[in-house]
Write a protein that holds these residues in place. Structure first.
Motif, PDB file in Angstrom:
ATOM      1  N   HIS A  61      -4.505  11.907   8.362  1.00 31.52           N
ATOM      2  CA  HIS A  61      -3.192  11.185   8.327  1.00 31.52           C
ATOM      3  C   HIS A  61      -2.620  11.325   7.148  1.00 31.52           C
ATOM      4  CE1 HIS A  61      -4.457   8.514  11.821  1.00 31.52           C
ATOM      5  NE2 HIS A  61      -5.629   8.519  11.354  1.00 31.52           N
TER       6      HIS A  61
ATOM      7  N   TRP B 113      -0.309   9.489   5.417  1.00 31.79           N
ATOM      8  CA  TRP B 113      -0.241   8.296   4.524  1.00 31.79           C
ATOM      9  C   TRP B 113      -1.929   8.337   3.701  1.00 31.79           C
ATOM     10  CZ3 TRP B 113      -0.201   7.008   9.722  1.00 31.79           C
ATOM     11  CH2 TRP B 113      -1.383   6.484  10.274  1.00 31.79           C
ATOM     12  N   ASP B 114      -2.600   8.982   4.019  1.00 35.61           N
ATOM     13  CA  ASP B 114      -3.831   8.985   3.232  1.00 35.61           C
ATOM     14  C   ASP B 114      -3.611   9.704   1.918  1.00 35.61           C
ATOM     15  OD1 ASP B 114      -5.259   7.309   4.990  1.00 35.61           O
ATOM     16  OD2 ASP B 114      -6.223   8.996   6.064  1.00 35.61           O
TER      17      ASP B 114
ATOM     18  N   ASP C 164      -0.516   9.426   0.291  1.00 36.14           N
ATOM     19  CA  ASP C 164       0.611   8.869  -0.347  1.00 36.14           C
ATOM     20  C   ASP C 164       0.022   7.821  -1.262  1.00 36.14           C
ATOM     21  OD1 ASP C 164       3.045   7.724  -0.928  1.00 36.14           O
ATOM     22  OD2 ASP C 164       3.467   7.122   1.089  1.00 36.14           O
TER      23      ASP C 164
ATOM     24  N   ARG D 295       1.963   5.786  -2.957  1.00 34.93           N
ATOM     25  CA  ARG D 295       2.892   4.670  -2.867  1.00 34.93           C
ATOM     26  C   ARG D 295       2.552   4.013  -1.632  1.00 34.93           C
ATOM     27  NH1 ARG D 295       8.211   7.667  -3.484  1.00 34.93           N
ATOM     28  NH2 ARG D 295       6.865   8.976  -2.132  1.00 34.93           N
ATOM     29  N   LYS D 296       1.758   4.131  -0.793  1.00 32.40           N
ATOM     30  CA  LYS D 296       1.277   3.692   0.333  1.00 32.40           C
ATOM     31  C   LYS D 296       1.314   2.141   0.258  1.00 32.40           C
ATOM     32  CE  LYS D 296      -2.377   3.548   3.748  1.00 32.40           C
ATOM     33  NZ  LYS D 296      -3.537   4.187   4.181  1.00 32.40           N
TER      34      LYS D 296
ATOM     35  N   TYR E 109      -8.467   0.740   3.565  1.00 29.22           N
ATOM     36  CA  TYR E 109      -8.280   1.587   2.129  1.00 29.22           C
ATOM     37  C   TYR E 109      -9.671   1.818   1.651  1.00 29.22           C
ATOM     38  CZ  TYR E 109      -3.757  -0.645   3.114  1.00 29.22           C
ATOM     39  OH  TYR E 109      -2.543  -0.973   3.764  1.00 29.22           O
TER      40      TYR E 109
END
Length: 72
Positions: free
Chosen positions: A21, A23-24, A26, A28-29, A40
């Motif tokens: 993914h 976003w894993d 990122d 700044r997620k 998380y």
């Protein structure tokens, strides 16, 4: 665990399919507190694990895999 599974699949003569993914990776997620316990978990080491996977295994795109299968 993922490395073990990939090795086992490859040893059986099959390719492993992996998905990450975006976003894993990122930093700044945004964090949703209600999901912190699950979504998380150990996320802070995701990038390090990703680099290790790239070092330990050979990856190709799905298209390259399909093209190579038709040649052989």
């Amino acid at each position: 665990f993922i490395g073990y599974a990939i090795r086992r699949i490859n040893k059986a003569g099959q390719p492993a399919v992996c998905y990450l993914h975006p976003w894993d990776l990122d930093p700044r997620k945004p964090v949703i507190e209600e999901l912190r316990w699950y979504h998380y978990y150990r996320l802070h080491v995701a990038e390090e694990k990703f680099h290790k996977m790239l070092h330990d295994f050979r990856f190709v795109s799905t298209m390259e895999f399909i093209e190579n299968e038709h040649r052989g």
